[in-house]
Write a protein that holds these residues in place. Structure first.
Motif, PDB file in Angstrom:
ATOM      1  N   PRO A 120       0.829  -1.278   0.002  1.00  0.00           N
ATOM      2  CA  PRO A 120       0.135   0.142   0.021  1.00  0.00           C
ATOM      3  C   PRO A 120       0.683   1.351  -0.064  1.00  0.00           C
ATOM      4  O   PRO A 120       0.516   2.318  -0.578  1.00  0.00           O
ATOM      5  N   SER A 121       1.876   1.412   0.754  1.00  0.00           N
ATOM      6  CA  SER A 121       2.785   2.551   0.670  1.00  0.00           C
ATOM      7  C   SER A 121       3.437   2.921  -0.662  1.00  0.00           C
ATOM      8  O   SER A 121       3.530   4.281  -0.846  1.00  0.00           O
ATOM      9  N   ASP A 122       3.479   1.718  -1.489  1.00  0.00           N
ATOM     10  CA  ASP A 122       3.779   2.248  -2.913  1.00  0.00           C
ATOM     11  C   ASP A 122       2.787   3.064  -3.727  1.00  0.00           C
ATOM     12  O   ASP A 122       3.300   3.510  -4.746  1.00  0.00           O
ATOM     13  N   LEU A 123       1.640   3.373  -3.150  1.00  0.00           N
ATOM     14  CA  LEU A 123       0.673   3.974  -3.880  1.00  0.00           C
ATOM     15  C   LEU A 123       0.942   5.605  -3.842  1.00  0.00           C
ATOM     16  O   LEU A 123       0.456   6.277  -4.788  1.00  0.00           O
ATOM     17  N   SER A 124       1.527   5.879  -2.900  1.00  0.00           N
ATOM     18  CA  SER A 124       1.760   7.522  -2.704  1.00  0.00           C
ATOM     19  C   SER A 124       2.700   7.855  -3.849  1.00  0.00           C
ATOM     20  O   SER A 124       3.624   7.292  -4.290  1.00  0.00           O
ATOM     21  N   GLY A 125       1.996   8.992  -4.523  1.00  0.00           N
ATOM     22  CA  GLY A 125       2.578   9.647  -5.533  1.00  0.00           C
ATOM     23  C   GLY A 125       2.296   9.177  -7.074  1.00  0.00           C
ATOM     24  O   GLY A 125       2.543   9.417  -8.141  1.00  0.00           O
ATOM     25  N   LYS A 126       1.626   8.199  -7.007  1.00  0.00           N
ATOM     26  CA  LYS A 126       1.313   7.440  -8.034  1.00  0.00           C
ATOM     27  C   LYS A 126      -0.403   7.699  -8.796  1.00  0.00           C
ATOM     28  O   LYS A 126      -0.943   8.447  -8.043  1.00  0.00           O
ATOM     29  N   VAL A 127      -0.520   7.500 -10.008  1.00  0.00           N
ATOM     30  CA  VAL A 127      -1.711   7.882 -10.572  1.00  0.00           C
ATOM     31  C   VAL A 127      -2.846   6.595 -10.524  1.00  0.00           C
ATOM     32  O   VAL A 127      -2.606   5.533 -11.071  1.00  0.00           O
ATOM     33  N   VAL A 128      -3.864   7.036  -9.977  1.00  0.00           N
ATOM     34  CA  VAL A 128      -4.971   5.996  -9.511  1.00  0.00           C
ATOM     35  C   VAL A 128      -6.128   6.288 -10.280  1.00  0.00           C
ATOM     36  O   VAL A 128      -6.863   7.330 -10.288  1.00  0.00           O
ATOM     37  N   GLY A 129      -6.883   5.233 -10.820  1.00  0.00           N
ATOM     38  CA  GLY A 129      -8.101   5.500 -11.495  1.00  0.00           C
ATOM     39  C   GLY A 129      -9.271   5.017 -10.569  1.00  0.00           C
ATOM     40  O   GLY A 129      -9.176   4.299  -9.969  1.00  0.00           O
ATOM     41  N   VAL A 130     -10.369   6.013 -10.652  1.00  0.00           N
ATOM     42  CA  VAL A 130     -11.457   5.529  -9.897  1.00  0.00           C
ATOM     43  C   VAL A 130     -12.828   6.109 -10.899  1.00  0.00           C
ATOM     44  O   VAL A 130     -12.628   7.175 -11.686  1.00  0.00           O
ATOM     45  N   PRO A 131     -13.778   5.392 -10.939  1.00  0.00           N
ATOM     46  CA  PRO A 131     -14.976   5.632 -11.769  1.00  0.00           C
ATOM     47  C   PRO A 131     -15.415   7.207 -11.742  1.00  0.00           C
ATOM     48  O   PRO A 131     -15.574   7.708 -12.688  1.00  0.00           O
ATOM     49  N   GLU A 132     -15.622   7.340 -10.329  1.00  0.00           N
ATOM     50  CA  GLU A 132     -15.888   8.759  -9.912  1.00  0.00           C
ATOM     51  C   GLU A 132     -15.411   8.927  -8.598  1.00  0.00           C
ATOM     52  O   GLU A 132     -15.336   7.919  -7.883  1.00  0.00           O
ATOM     53  N   TYR A 133     -14.694  10.075  -8.341  1.00  0.00           N
ATOM     54  CA  TYR A 133     -14.244  10.226  -7.105  1.00  0.00           C
ATOM     55  C   TYR A 133     -15.392  10.075  -5.942  1.00  0.00           C
ATOM     56  O   TYR A 133     -14.825   9.736  -5.099  1.00  0.00           O
ATOM     57  N   SER A 188      -2.125  12.140  -1.265  1.00  0.00           N
ATOM     58  CA  SER A 188      -0.659  11.545  -1.776  1.00  0.00           C
ATOM     59  C   SER A 188      -0.679  11.031  -3.134  1.00  0.00           C
ATOM     60  O   SER A 188      -0.069  10.561  -3.677  1.00  0.00           O
ATOM     61  N   VAL A 189      -2.090  10.749  -3.457  1.00  0.00           N
ATOM     62  CA  VAL A 189      -2.360   9.955  -4.693  1.00  0.00           C
ATOM     63  C   VAL A 189      -3.194  11.116  -6.016  1.00  0.00           C
ATOM     64  O   VAL A 189      -3.521  11.802  -5.549  1.00  0.00           O
ATOM     65  N   ARG A 190      -2.711  10.966  -7.153  1.00  0.00           N
ATOM     66  CA  ARG A 190      -3.341  11.692  -8.115  1.00  0.00           C
ATOM     67  C   ARG A 190      -4.356  10.804  -8.621  1.00  0.00           C
ATOM     68  O   ARG A 190      -4.180   9.405  -9.017  1.00  0.00           O
ATOM     69  N   TYR A 191      -5.698  11.222  -8.787  1.00  0.00           N
ATOM     70  CA  TYR A 191      -6.762  10.384  -9.156  1.00  0.00           C
ATOM     71  C   TYR A 191      -7.190  10.682 -10.727  1.00  0.00           C
ATOM     72  O   TYR A 191      -7.244  12.031 -11.124  1.00  0.00           O
ATOM     73  N   ARG A 192      -7.815   9.957 -11.513  1.00  0.00           N
ATOM     74  CA  ARG A 192      -8.137  10.003 -12.653  1.00  0.00           C
ATOM     75  C   ARG A 192      -9.452   9.324 -12.782  1.00  0.00           C
ATOM     76  O   ARG A 192      -9.487   8.034 -12.599  1.00  0.00           O
ATOM     77  N   THR A 193     -10.661  10.144 -13.231  1.00  0.00           N
ATOM     78  CA  THR A 193     -11.767   9.521 -13.154  1.00  0.00           C
ATOM     79  C   THR A 193     -12.534   9.166 -14.782  1.00  0.00           C
ATOM     80  O   THR A 193     -12.072   9.873 -15.522  1.00  0.00           O
ATOM     81  N   GLY A 194     -13.445   8.375 -14.833  1.00  0.00           N
ATOM     82  CA  GLY A 194     -13.831   7.873 -15.977  1.00  0.00           C
ATOM     83  C   GLY A 194     -14.363   6.595 -16.095  1.00  0.00           C
ATOM     84  O   GLY A 194     -14.418   5.750 -14.929  1.00  0.00           O
ATOM     85  N   GLU A 252      -5.645  16.240  -6.209  1.00  0.00           N
ATOM     86  CA  GLU A 252      -5.791  16.402  -7.943  1.00  0.00           C
ATOM     87  C   GLU A 252      -6.734  15.305  -8.449  1.00  0.00           C
ATOM     88  O   GLU A 252      -6.644  14.057  -8.153  1.00  0.00           O
ATOM     89  N   ILE A 253      -7.674  15.747  -8.971  1.00  0.00           N
ATOM     90  CA  ILE A 253      -8.649  14.899  -9.618  1.00  0.00           C
ATOM     91  C   ILE A 253      -8.838  15.329 -10.906  1.00  0.00           C
ATOM     92  O   ILE A 253      -9.414  16.498 -11.237  1.00  0.00           O
ATOM     93  N   ARG A 254      -8.842  14.422 -11.813  1.00  0.00           N
ATOM     94  CA  ARG A 254      -8.927  14.766 -13.432  1.00  0.00           C
ATOM     95  C   ARG A 254      -9.713  13.869 -13.977  1.00  0.00           C
ATOM     96  O   ARG A 254      -9.316  12.591 -13.864  1.00  0.00           O
ATOM     97  N   PRO A 255     -10.426  14.128 -14.997  1.00  0.00           N
ATOM     98  CA  PRO A 255     -11.015  13.226 -15.831  1.00  0.00           C
ATOM     99  C   PRO A 255     -10.003  12.607 -16.947  1.00  0.00           C
ATOM    100  O   PRO A 255      -9.086  13.333 -17.385  1.00  0.00           O
ATOM    101  N   ILE A 256     -10.399  11.392 -17.355  1.00  0.00           N
ATOM    102  CA  ILE A 256      -9.310  10.874 -18.405  1.00  0.00           C
ATOM    103  C   ILE A 256     -10.003  11.443 -19.813  1.00  0.00           C
ATOM    104  O   ILE A 256     -11.169  11.890 -19.734  1.00  0.00           O
ATOM    105  N   GLY A 257      -9.351  11.008 -20.901  1.00  0.00           N
ATOM    106  CA  GLY A 257     -10.044  11.505 -22.090  1.00  0.00           C
ATOM    107  C   GLY A 257     -11.122  10.880 -22.704  1.00  0.00           C
ATOM    108  O   GLY A 257     -11.581   9.881 -22.145  1.00  0.00           O
ATOM    109  N   PRO A 258     -11.867  11.441 -23.418  1.00  0.00           N
ATOM    110  CA  PRO A 258     -13.071  11.082 -23.898  1.00  0.00           C
ATOM    111  C   PRO A 258     -13.273   9.894 -24.522  1.00  0.00           C
ATOM    112  O   PRO A 258     -14.309   9.104 -24.761  1.00  0.00           O
TER     113      PRO A 258
END
Length: 330
Positions: A99-112, A134-140, A160-166
């Protein structure tokens, strides 16, 4: 006086089968049961208020309470519960092994805001030392493009929460290594297909989840049942009557869960699994109501507020119809 017609949108669960088939009746109610996938139910209920009563994400329900006139009233019935250690997937080339390796990583979630992701982020922070921000989130969408947050998030979060591409999907981004991990309530198809680039963070997730329950007593709640406010206000007795009917339907399902005369599910050792569950969680592992769920609910409410979702720190008793909070004493 005729019965009040109600349309209920809910998953096709063993604990609600008796309501769907009509073997459990709701006094004074003519029920139409629509068995829909949860994503469809949530979208249609939040966007268009299509149903009188519906299963709804606990997280999304909390967000609706921030409106001047909240559109829904919930009853403490929880048709979906799920441990979520098993819902964390990693790209096997991402360098994540703990789990500690998740810090600083980019993680997807369907919606935050999805309830499973709220639980996962909270558990990782509280029990594994992984701060939410500590995690950067990408939604889609997991398997289909174009999914967006069904309810707007509060502004001001530093996460940080950003949508993925269309034209992108989370499952393909995980396979390709464009995201390092994924928090998902639904199993990604490439994992089902044994794609070598995808694995669970916790290979022994069942053991991790059992240990989590032993230490916390929490069986995470995913969904509640909500009534459209105008339906509730017109006939407030519906709240308690629905609660009682869901309780009875669950009792009917539980009564035969470990019968061996004929299998109700295509699991040959179901009786062994039921016995194992009872040995860990006791005989009433899926309670409805606020009292027996106060720790679970309070924990989720704390996570939602801390993660910038709920606009206040709610108490469990404040988010449900008051008619369902106390038992009738004779």
């Amino acid at each position: 006086m005729g019965r009040v017609p109600l349309t209920l949108a809910c998953g096709d669960y063993d604990r609600t089968w008796a309501l769907r088939t009509g073997s459990v009746q709701i006094p004074g109610v003519a029920l139409t049961y629509l068995p829909l996938k949860v994503e469809e139910t949530f979208f249609r209920m939040v966007s268009y208020r299509e149903f009188d009563v519906a299963e709804l994400s606990l997280s999304t329900y909390l967000l609706t309470l921030s409106q001047e006139t909240p559109p829904f009233v919930a009853i403490p019935v929880f048709p979906s519960r799920m441990f979520r250690h098993s819902g964390i997937y990693i790209n096997t080339q991402s360098g994540i092994s703990s789990p500690s390796d998740l810090s600083g990583k980019v993680v997807g979630v369907p919606e935050y805001q999805v309830t499973a992701a709220v639980w996962i982020r909270g558990i990782l922070e509280e029990h594994y030392g992984v701060p939410v921000d500590s995690v950067r989130y990408r939604t889609g969408g997991l398997h289909e493009t174009g999914r967006v947050e069904k309810f707007p998030l509060r502004p001001g979060t530093t996460t940080e929460i950003r949508p993925i591409g269309p034209e992108e999907t989370l499952s393909q981004l995980l396979v390709d290594g464009e995201i390092d991990a994924l928090y998902s309530p639904r199993t990604p198809q490439p994992f089902v297909d044994n794609h070598p680039n995808i694995a669970r963070l916790f290979p022994d997730s069942g053991a991790q989840e059992a240990d989590y329950f032993r230490s916390t007593g929490i069986f995470p709640i995913m969904h509640v049942v909500v009534i459209r406010r105008e339906v509730y206000e017109a006939n407030r007795w519906i709240a308690r009557s629905l609660h009682n009917a869901f309780e009875e339907s669950k009792r009917v399902a539980a009564a035969d869960i470990d019968q061996t005369v004929a299998l109700g599910f295509m699991l040959p050792w179901l009786h062994d699994e039921v016995a194992r569950t009872r040995s860990i969680m006791g005989s009433n592992w899926w309670p409805y109501g606020v009292g027996e769920n106060s720790t679970t609910l309070s924990t989720f409410l704390r996570y939602s507020f801390a993660q910038g979702l709920a606009d206040r720190l709610w108490e469990p008793e404040q988010i449900f119809a008051p008619e369902c909070l106390n038992e009738v004493r004779i």
